[in-house]
Structure formats: structure tokens, C-alpha cells
Design a protein around this motif. Structure first.
Motif, PDB file in Angstrom:
ATOM      1  N   ALA A 181       0.850  -1.364  -0.098  1.00  0.00           N
ATOM      2  CA  ALA A 181       0.145  -0.012   0.043  1.00  0.00           C
ATOM      3  C   ALA A 181       1.019   1.315   0.183  1.00  0.00           C
ATOM      4  O   ALA A 181       1.765   1.223   0.516  1.00  0.00           O
ATOM      5  N   ARG A 182       0.510   2.379  -0.809  1.00  0.00           N
ATOM      6  CA  ARG A 182       1.235   3.385  -0.927  1.00  0.00           C
ATOM      7  C   ARG A 182       0.418   4.488  -1.138  1.00  0.00           C
ATOM      8  O   ARG A 182      -0.634   4.429  -1.953  1.00  0.00           O
ATOM      9  N   ALA A 183       0.840   5.953  -0.636  1.00  0.00           N
ATOM     10  CA  ALA A 183       0.205   6.968  -0.940  1.00  0.00           C
ATOM     11  C   ALA A 183       0.374   7.392  -2.705  1.00  0.00           C
ATOM     12  O   ALA A 183       1.679   7.410  -2.700  1.00  0.00           O
ATOM     13  N   VAL A 184      -0.459   7.667  -3.448  1.00  0.00           N
ATOM     14  CA  VAL A 184      -0.150   7.769  -4.743  1.00  0.00           C
ATOM     15  C   VAL A 184      -0.633   9.086  -5.224  1.00  0.00           C
ATOM     16  O   VAL A 184      -0.195   9.646  -6.447  1.00  0.00           O
ATOM     17  N   ALA A 185      -1.403   9.862  -4.523  1.00  0.00           N
ATOM     18  CA  ALA A 185      -1.795  11.197  -4.733  1.00  0.00           C
ATOM     19  C   ALA A 185      -2.278  12.062  -3.668  1.00  0.00           C
ATOM     20  O   ALA A 185      -2.689  11.454  -2.772  1.00  0.00           O
TER      21      ALA A 185
END
Length: 662
Positions: free
Chosen positions: A372-376
Motif C-alpha cells: 500500500a502506498r500514497a499515490v496522490a
């Protein structure tokens, strides 16, 4: 160097402007092919909302310049305001609602002539006009389907709601007759349509006054004909005592619904022919929440058959559910709170998440790798995180031994400490709704106070969501009693244990929280002052048509049937008990508020007038139910701080002094 200064008088780099600029979060996220789109608030641009586009290469930009405002007034709180489809050529086709006129517009952002939106629906001169939300595009039929809220007169109750189809060619832009209604209007409220993968079946939710959607809804289904008509509409599940909060179709044509028939909103597989259901993951947790607006999404089926779902008891985290085994695996990462907006694309699940150390950001979970990662819209620390509050999750004991859930934010600053013999002032925050709850996330509005030496106690009083239907229904016919008692119990406990200064307790809240704050001033004598924001204060006016249609019968459950207990409506109203108010207060009100109109606040002020109670009344032109503009947010925060500084006898240098009149 750490300096010693009284609580409430600490200097802080978190000013009102910084807190105001932080007062927004991505909403209504959606996948459009390989792209992500969402709605973003722009407080500095008169509070407008824009569509933001993140392309596959990671570039991110607003897709609509001012004055376009992607928002609507369906239910007055606004439903999901946009829909889009990817196309093989020409880029995506996007449809959205524009707040200024509530019309539907279509635009093609990659068109050679530029993304000039074109109107799809007409204006209506009647009442609140035509409003749209929770749309789905049907380009193969040349239509967009969604909720139509249509006013038939000038009163808030002169309204009907149906699912309707709008031509994409613009032929209905000046012709109401070109809009095709897909359902009748026998139900007062409906959500947008959810189409089965083969397009042959459709599902939606419906309910009627006096129920609110968290009290009882019906899951409706119908066949869809080749020419796009609904046939054989029927109720599949739900009823007056069962809340179905969301319905979706899985890729294999299975119908999935979130229903609280077990006492908790759990996910069920529903037989679309018989209505029989199977609980996919029986837990005393919530897998959905209160449906305040059409288009909220707590779960989303993936093409693989797995289901991405926001779930939890209190806090809501993202998990991936295997409906065949009931196994639920939570996403790794720092995010402890996920908003009710989920979308999926291939093996990706995308939502909006935050934590006590980070604001809401768009987060992507790859279900194949588990990453999981912050993309925006990534969180950035605009101030040293050392100034962030450090919350505590606590459970207190209220009257009759009942549990009360709360988040406690002690005063915190790396630069200051208080004298050893001093206890801090505390402000109790009562959330709105009241069928809602406080999420445990970073708030620079809270940090604005804690970094200056004020403690904050967020109380998820009885009636709050996140803890099952029984906890939610503690407020049934007890609004103004249970909420007031629970907030007071938390404040009293903090004082008794030596955490808070009993002589310097305050309370604040907005909307239903404003009711709790005003009611607490009238009923308890516990608080030294209060901040009351766009409140409910006069139940008699509310019950007689003084609010919008969606909540016009809400008091039937919160207070009791008016025909049976009319005295209760008078006796519990702060406007009728103003003679018991003796503590200073600040009243904040948007002048364009259709939910809690200014007349409510003004009636309370009339009742207090001449009694020598210090108070201030600030109004905000162009603001509705809740403040969106930077100048409004700044002014209201500074006024609140000044109230506390004056009441608790501490200095607030650099803050305009709020004039209190007696």
C-alpha cells in the motif's frame, strides 16, 4: 529551549491560516481506466470543489478551472458529484454536477477544442430546481443514469426523487421532457443505480419518512430491458428495522450488500432471485456506516472475486475479504482511518486514508503484492510534526455504567511546558450528525489549540456510529439527554483524575454538535464557555418545516413522535431554556444554511438577550452548513481562541480580540 508559560498562552507556529488550508480532503475517488480522479476542496478559491486528475504517468492537475464547482445539493449534504468512462480514443468522457446551477455537465478533457463543459440538463424555476447525484454512465445507450431530486414547489418538502436517464447529446439541456424516469416516485429517497456486469439487472436502495437510512432501508432490484427500462421492480431485503447501507454487484454477477440485520453492518451475499443471504464475515464490527449522501462507498468488489472493504469497531481500516473463506487481511501501512470512498481497478484498491500523524491522502493497495502506498494528494508536513497532538483512545464510564468512547488530545508543544501546579483547560468537542463519529486523524484545527496549551476531548457519545446498532440507538428519543450526559461524564472524569482543570472546561460543536453544546450550557452548569456552530436550537421550528426534507422527520426517532410528546420538543430546546444559560458563548452561523437556517440562531439570541450573558454572534455571507472558505475558517478559529483566552484569563497575542456583548 523549553520555556514555562501558562496553559493556553503558548506560542505556536500553527496559525489559523495554516489550519484553514489543511481543512480539506480528497473525496469521491474513482478509477477511470489507468487514471485516478477525485474531488478536492479549494478553500482559497471561495471554497469551490474541483476535479483532480492523476494520469497513468503520475502527473496530477485540476481538470476544471474556476468557476466550475463540482458539488451538488442532493439531500442538501450533496451526493457523489461525478462519473466518467475511459474510451479507446478521445480520452475519458466525464459528467459532473455544477454547484452554481445544479445542472449536469459533460466534458472531454482531451478534446482538441479544450475541455469546455456542455450542459446536459435544464434549469428549473421551481423551488430548489433539479439536482443530480450518484451517476453511472451508459455510453452504449447514449445516457447517464443517476438520482434526480426534483422540487415541485417552494417548500423544502415539495420534492420528489427518482432514478432517471439523461441523454448525453445535450437534447435535455432545455427540455425536461427529454429526461427519462426509470423508477416511480413512491419512495421518498433513492440512491443511484448499480448495474450487474451483464447489464440485465439493476439494484438500488430506497426508504421513506420518518426513517433515516441508518434506521431502515430497502434493497430494490429490477430487470433492465434492451432499451434501458426497469421492469419488475421489487424489494429484495431490508425494511423498517434493517439498514442496508450499500449494494454492489461482484464480477460474477453476485449481489453483495452491507446490512445491519445482525446488529452490525456486515457484508452479505444476496440471492438476487430469492433474497436469501449469507453473512460473508460475521463480526461485531462495522463494514459500512451511515448513508448521509448517495454514493458513499465502504466496499468494492474486485474482478478477482475478492472484496476491498473499510471495516472496524470505532476506527475504520482497509481490508481485503475473501468471500469464499471469510478470511480478512488488513492493508499494511500507517493509515488508521479510511473514508467511505473506495474504487477498484484490476488488482488495485484505491481509497482515501489518514492517521493521527498524517492528513487524508489517496492511497493505493496492490492486492497481488500487498503493498500500500500514497499515490496522490500526499500528506506533507507544513509544520514540524513535533507540534502535532498525541491522541489517546479511551473508554469512559457514563450514567448507568454505559461505555463512552473518546479521543483525548492533551496539550502538547516542544517549546513550552506549564507550571507544575497548573492543570490545563480542556475543550470537549461534540460531533455533528448526531449519527456520526469523530475519526482519529491528524487535524491542524485540533493542533491549533493543543499546541497553545488547550486540551481537546473528542467524544463519540451514545448514538455515534462505529460501535454497532445498539450503541447507535442509545440516542433514540434521548437526544439532548444522552449526548449531554456523555460529554459531561468525559469532562468530569478528566477533571476527577487530574487531567483537566474543572474550572476551565469548555464545549464546542457544529450542527447537531452545536445542539449538544447549547444544550450542555442550559443543562449542566459544567462549562465555563461554549462555541456553538450553525446549530439546531429550536425543535419546534425544526418539526414544523424549518429545515430541509432529508432530516425533516429525524426528530421522530431522536426526540419522539411530535403528536405524542409535543412538550418534549419545547422542554429540550436550548431556545426554550435560554434562561438557564449563564456562561459566555460564541455563536457562528452561515447565512446561506438550508439545514440549520440563521433563524434558529437568531431565536436563541433573542431568548438570551437582556440577561447579561457575554456572547458574540458572527455570521458568514455565502457560507452554508459548515464553512468552506479560507477567510471564514480563519475568522471562526481566531474568534474561538479569543473566547477561550478571555474566559480562562490567558493571553492570546496576535489574535483579534472577540468582542463579547452582555
Amino acid at each position: 529551549m523549553v520555556s514555562t508559560a501558562p496553559y493556553g498562552a503558548w506560542q505556536s507556529p500553527i496559525d489559523a491560516e495554516l489550519a484553514a488550508s489543511h481543512d480539506s480532503r480528497p473525496q469521491a475517488v474513482g478509477a477511470v481506466g489507468d487514471e485516478l480522479w477525485w474531488v478536492a476542496s479549494r478553500p482559497a478559491e471561495q471554497g469551490r470543489s474541483t476535479l483532480v486528475r492523476r494520469r497513468a504517468d503520475g502527473s496530477e492537475a485540476s481538470a476544471l478551472a474556476a468557476p466550475w464547482n463540482v458539488r451538488n445539493r442532493v439531500f442538501e449534504y450533496g451526493g457523489r458529484p461525478w462519473a466518467a468512462v475511459a474510451r479507446e480514443t478521445g480520452g475519458p468522457l466525464v459528467v459532473f454536477t455544477h454547484f452554481a446551477d445544479q445542472r449536469l455537465y459533460a466534458f472531454e478533457p482531451d478534446a482538441p477544442a479544450g475541455p469546455a463543459p456542455r450542459a446536459l440538463t435544464p434549469l428549473s424555476p421551481v423551488g430548489g430546481g433539479l439536482r443530480w447525484a450518484d451517476m453511472v454512465l451508459r455510453p452504449e445507450l447514449g445516457e447517464v443514469w443517476g438520482v434526480l431530486e426534483e422540487f415541485t414547489g417552494d417548500a423544502p418538502s415539495d420534492v420528489r426523487r427518482v432514478i432517471a436517464a439523461v441523454p448525453l447529446d445535450g437534447s435535455a439541456a432545455g427540455d425536461r421532457g427529454a429526461i427519462r424516469e426509470l423508477t416511480d416516485d413512491r419512495h421518498r429517497f433513492v440512491t443511484g443505480p448499480r448495474l450487474a456486469p451483464d447489464g440485465r439487472q439493476v439494484a438500488w436502495l430506497a426508504w421513506d419518512h420518518p426513517r433515516m437510512p441508518w434506521e431502515g432501508t430497502e434493497l430494490k432490484t429490477a430487470r433492465v430491458t434492451d432499451d434501458g427500462r426497469f421492469e419488475g421492480a421489487r424489494t429484495l431485503m431490508g425494511g423498517p428495522a434493517e439498514s442496508v447501507a450499500q449494494v454492489e454487484w461482484a464480477a460474477d454477477g453476485t449481489l453483495i450488500a452491507a446490512t445491519d440485520r445482525s446488529g452490525w453492518w456486515n457484508l452479505h451475499r444476496v440471492d438476487s432471485a430469492t433474497g436469501t443471504s449469507v453473512n460473508l464475515c460475521p463480526r461485531e464490527e462495522e463494514f459500512a456506516g451511515p448513508l448521509w449522501a448517495p454514493g458513499l462507498s465502504w466496499f468494492a468488489p474486485l474482478p478477482s472475486g475478492l472484496i476491498a472493504v473499510v471495516h472496524g469497531k470505532g476506527a475504520a481500516v482497509l481490508g481485503i475479504l475473501d468471500p469464499e473463506t471469510g478470511e480478512l487481511v488488513d492493508a499494511a501501512g500507517p493509515w488508521t482511518e479510511w473514508a467511505p470512498t473506495l474504487t477498484v481497478s484490476g488488482t488495485r484498491a484505491v481509497g482515501v486514508a489518514a492517521s493521527p500523524r498524517s492528513a487524508y491522502e489517496v492511497v493505493e493497495l496492490d492486492t497481488c503484492t500487498g503493498r500500500a502506498r500514497a499515490v496522490a494528494a500526499p500528506h506533507t508536513d507544513r509544520v514540524d510534526p513535533a507540534y502535532y497532538p498525541e491522541p489517546q483512545i479511551r473508554t469512559f464510564t457514563g450514567p448507568d455504567g454505559r461505555e463512552i468512547h473518546a479521543h483525548i488530545y492533551p496539550p502538547h508543544s516542544p517549546d513550552h511546558t506549564a507550571p507544575a501546579d497548573e492543570l490545563p483547560p480542556y475543550v470537549v468537542w461534540a460531533h455533528g450528525g448526531p449519527t456520526s463519529r469523530m475519526p482519529l486523524v491528524l487535524s491542524l484545527e485540533i493542533a491549533y489549540f493543543t499546541s497553545r496549551g488547550f486540551g481537546v476531548a473528542e467524544v463519540n457519545y451514545g448514538g455515534s456510529t462505529g460501535y454497532g446498532r445498539a450503541y447507535r440507538e442509545r440516542l433514540r428519543e434521548q437526544w439532548g439527554t444522552v449526548d449531554v450526559e456523555d460529554c459531561a461524564a468525559v469532562a468530569e472524569a478528566l477533571a476527577a483524575e487530574g487531567t483537566a482543570d474543572r474550572a476551565r472546561l469548555a464545549i464546542r460543536g457544529g450542527s447537531a454538535g452545536g445542539w449538544t453544546a447549547a444544550s450542555s450550557l442550559a443543562a449542566t452548569g459544567l462549562y465555563a464557555c461554549a462555541t456553538i456552530r450553525y446549530p439546531v436550537v429550536d425543535l419546534l421550528t425544526w418539526a414544523k418545516g424549518g429545515t430541509h426534507d432529508f432530516e425533516s422527520h429525524y426528530l421522530e426517532s431522536l426526540i419522539g413522535p411530535f403528536a405524542e410528546v409535543p412538550d418534549r420538543y419545547r422542554d429540550r430546546s436550548p431556545a426554550q431554556r435560554a434562561g438557564q444559560v449563564c456562561a459566555p458563548f460564541l455563536l457562528l452561523q452561515g447565512l446561506d444554511d438550508p439545514i440549520c437556517p440563521p433563524e434558529q440562531s437568531e431565536r436563541f439570541l433573542e431568548a438570551v438577550a437582556g440577561r447579561g450573558v457575554p456572547h458574540a454572534y458572527l455570521t458568514f455571507e455565502g457560507e452554508g452548513h459548515g464553512f468552506r472558505r479560507t477567510d471564514s475558517l480563519v475568522r471562526s478559529l481566531q474568534a474561538e481562541l479569543s473566547l477561550y483566552a478571555q474566559t480562562f484569563k490567558v493571553s492570546a497575542p496576535g489574535i483579534p480580540v472577540l468582542e463579547l456583548k452582555g
